[in-house]
Write a protein that holds these residues in place. Sequence first.
Motif, mmCIF file in Angstrom:
data_model
loop_
_atom_site.group_PDB
_atom_site.id
_atom_site.type_symbol
_atom_site.label_atom_id
_atom_site.label_comp_id
_atom_site.label_asym_id
_atom_site.label_seq_id
_atom_site.Cartn_x
_atom_site.Cartn_y
_atom_site.Cartn_z
ATOM 1 N N HIS A 1 0.816 -1.209 0.000
ATOM 2 C CA HIS A 1 0.000 0.000 0.000
ATOM 3 C C HIS A 1 0.853 1.264 0.000
ATOM 4 N N HIS A 2 2.160 1.122 0.187
ATOM 5 C CA HIS A 2 3.049 2.277 0.292
ATOM 6 C C HIS A 2 4.057 2.286 -0.853
ATOM 7 N N ALA A 3 3.646 1.778 -2.000
ATOM 8 C CA ALA A 3 4.581 1.564 -3.101
ATOM 9 C C ALA A 3 5.267 2.836 -3.564
ATOM 10 N N ILE A 4 4.600 3.968 -3.524
ATOM 11 C CA ILE A 4 5.217 5.192 -4.029
ATOM 12 C C ILE A 4 5.653 6.106 -2.894
ATOM 13 N N SER A 5 5.648 5.600 -1.682
ATOM 14 C CA SER A 5 6.024 6.419 -0.534
ATOM 15 C C SER A 5 7.531 6.535 -0.432
ATOM 16 N N ILE A 6 8.013 7.661 0.117
ATOM 17 C CA ILE A 6 9.444 7.827 0.335
ATOM 18 C C ILE A 6 9.863 7.256 1.678
ATOM 19 N N ARG A 7 8.903 6.780 2.464
ATOM 20 C CA ARG A 7 9.243 6.249 3.782
ATOM 21 C C ARG A 7 9.912 4.883 3.668
ATOM 22 N N ALA A 8 10.690 4.574 4.701
ATOM 23 C CA ALA A 8 11.299 3.248 4.769
ATOM 24 C C ALA A 8 10.217 2.235 5.109
ATOM 25 N N LYS A 9 10.277 1.079 4.467
ATOM 26 C CA LYS A 9 9.257 0.060 4.700
ATOM 27 C C LYS A 9 9.776 -1.122 5.508
ATOM 28 N N ALA A 10 11.042 -1.058 5.906
ATOM 29 C CA ALA A 10 11.618 -2.134 6.714
ATOM 30 C C ALA A 10 12.729 -1.572 7.582
ATOM 31 N N LEU A 11 12.969 -2.255 8.682
ATOM 32 C CA LEU A 11 13.965 -1.800 9.647
ATOM 33 C C LEU A 11 14.613 -3.029 10.277
ATOM 34 N N ALA A 12 15.937 -3.000 10.428
ATOM 35 C CA ALA A 12 16.668 -4.123 11.029
ATOM 36 C C ALA A 12 17.334 -3.678 12.319
ATOM 37 N N PHE A 13 17.615 -4.639 13.191
ATOM 38 C CA PHE A 13 18.250 -4.348 14.475
ATOM 39 C C PHE A 13 19.435 -5.287 14.683
ATOM 40 N N GLU A 14 20.251 -5.440 13.641
ATOM 41 C CA GLU A 14 21.420 -6.310 13.720
ATOM 42 C C GLU A 14 22.672 -5.544 14.153
ATOM 43 N N ASP A 15 22.774 -4.294 13.744
ATOM 44 C CA ASP A 15 23.920 -3.471 14.097
ATOM 45 C C ASP A 15 23.920 -3.185 15.602
ATOM 46 N N ALA A 16 25.110 -3.026 16.185
ATOM 47 C CA ALA A 16 25.217 -2.785 17.632
ATOM 48 C C ALA A 16 24.439 -1.542 18.045
ATOM 49 N N ALA A 17 24.525 -0.473 17.251
ATOM 50 C CA ALA A 17 23.795 0.756 17.586
ATOM 51 C C ALA A 17 22.289 0.530 17.517
ATOM 52 N N SER A 18 21.834 -0.285 16.579
ATOM 53 C CA SER A 18 20.409 -0.577 16.458
ATOM 54 C C SER A 18 19.912 -1.418 17.625
ATOM 55 N N LYS A 19 20.770 -2.302 18.127
ATOM 56 C CA LYS A 19 20.394 -3.112 19.287
ATOM 57 C C LYS A 19 20.216 -2.245 20.528
ATOM 58 N N VAL A 20 21.077 -1.241 20.681
ATOM 59 C CA VAL A 20 20.930 -0.304 21.793
ATOM 60 C C VAL A 20 19.615 0.455 21.665
ATOM 61 N N LEU A 21 19.305 0.903 20.440
ATOM 62 C CA LEU A 21 18.048 1.600 20.200
ATOM 63 C C LEU A 21 16.853 0.710 20.523
ATOM 64 N N ARG B 1 24.142 4.553 6.780
ATOM 65 C CA ARG B 1 25.607 4.475 6.623
ATOM 66 C C ARG B 1 26.317 4.307 7.961
ATOM 67 N N GLU B 2 25.646 4.634 9.067
ATOM 68 C CA GLU B 2 26.250 4.518 10.390
ATOM 69 C C GLU B 2 25.800 3.256 11.121
ATOM 70 N N ARG B 3 25.070 2.402 10.466
ATOM 71 C CA ARG B 3 24.683 1.101 11.040
ATOM 72 C C ARG B 3 24.776 0.038 9.936
ATOM 73 N N ALA B 4 26.023 -0.142 9.493
ATOM 74 C CA ALA B 4 26.280 -0.975 8.309
ATOM 75 C C ALA B 4 25.858 -2.429 8.497
ATOM 76 N N ASP B 5 25.864 -2.916 9.739
ATOM 77 C CA ASP B 5 25.490 -4.316 9.951
ATOM 78 C C ASP B 5 24.001 -4.565 9.755
ATOM 79 N N ASP B 6 23.212 -3.503 9.588
ATOM 80 C CA ASP B 6 21.788 -3.668 9.271
ATOM 81 C C ASP B 6 21.565 -3.882 7.774
ATOM 82 N N ILE B 7 22.599 -3.606 6.971
ATOM 83 C CA ILE B 7 22.422 -3.650 5.518
ATOM 84 C C ILE B 7 22.162 -5.069 5.021
ATOM 85 N N ALA B 8 22.885 -6.052 5.560
ATOM 86 C CA ALA B 8 22.715 -7.437 5.084
ATOM 87 C C ALA B 8 21.305 -7.967 5.329
ATOM 88 N N PRO B 9 20.753 -7.882 6.553
ATOM 89 C CA PRO B 9 19.388 -8.390 6.746
ATOM 90 C C PRO B 9 18.345 -7.613 5.953
#
Length: 360
Positions: A11-31, A193-201
């Motif tokens: 339903h958000h095909a043309i939206s500029i918002r992010a449609k997914a989020l990962a928590f693999e990076d150390a900074a993301s785990k803290v968040l 770019r500051e949570r590169a370990d989220d890129i793979a998942p």
Amino acid sequence: MEVLSLPNPAHHAISIRAKALAFEDAASKVLLERIRLIAPSDATVLVTGESGTGKELIARLVHSLSERAERPFIAVNCGAFSETLIESELFGHERGAFTGALESRAGWFEAASGGTLFLDEVGDLPPAAQVKLLRVVQEREVVRVGSRKPVKIDVRLVAATNVRLEEAVRAGHFREDLYYRLNVAKLVLLPLRERADDIAPLTRHFIDLYSKRLRIAAPVLEAEALLRLKRYSWPGNIRELENVIHHALLISRGGKVTATDLHFSSLGELSSGSAPAGGAVAPAAASTPQQALREALLRLFDEPHPDLWQAIEGEVFASAYEYSGHNQLQTSRLLNLSRNIVRARLADLGIIKGSAGGAL
């Protein structure tokens, strides 16, 4: 939880918002840990981060982990309405309040009763709407346009912005009193770019998503391609990553995604380390946070300082404490130290009083 995504991404095909989020990076785990601490309360939350980093997904996660999870979650983009309509959209209006108001209508605050209202791009609110929002947050009631009767509301507010509100306050573009009302529990969402370990998942998620949409077998991502994804600066963040993967699947052959299948925007940069292949950008020297820290330390070593280590250590503790929202437990987790050590060091630095100051 490897990847968090919107409930109905199609339903958000043309939206500029992010449609997914990962928590693999150390900074993301803290968040994520901070979100789990904040979510059960009814505290107002302020989410900050660049466009495309996933602020709405963070708001939805806060809602899903709260006691309001079974009640409405309503997302409103404050920048999507004209200055003349924003007040009636947020607070509602009575019949005849303005030209075209043929019937009374509740605003988004009333519609979200019992649940969570997410105000995206709150920094774009015009001054008049800021005044009314401040009153709503303070009094927990709204007054519809064209009415004098207040309506009580029971809503948890989550606001988000890609604007540096502190700078907007200093420039006189955003009310200081409203800023403090919104900035109760702050969640800082770092750029991709500051949570590169989220890129793979995230990449695996988008490969699976678009393989199903294109009705093809999910291709294998080559190691060099993943390395190239991690070296790109991602000015468009997660939304840009999604587009790059979508395009790669359209042109990939042989059941694999190679480095030459990745086409990046000229707005971004590739860090040095491999020659660009198939992209529109040339290599650039983009420092990692660790490289930037090393360069800063080298500059400090060139300057005379009688207590250099104490100054560096003090800055680490002070910065971690501020990043953790003045929460000692979160600071200890971030630094992987015991809370007693953190408390004692913060007291030595004069950041808290004795051994009992600051938030637990």
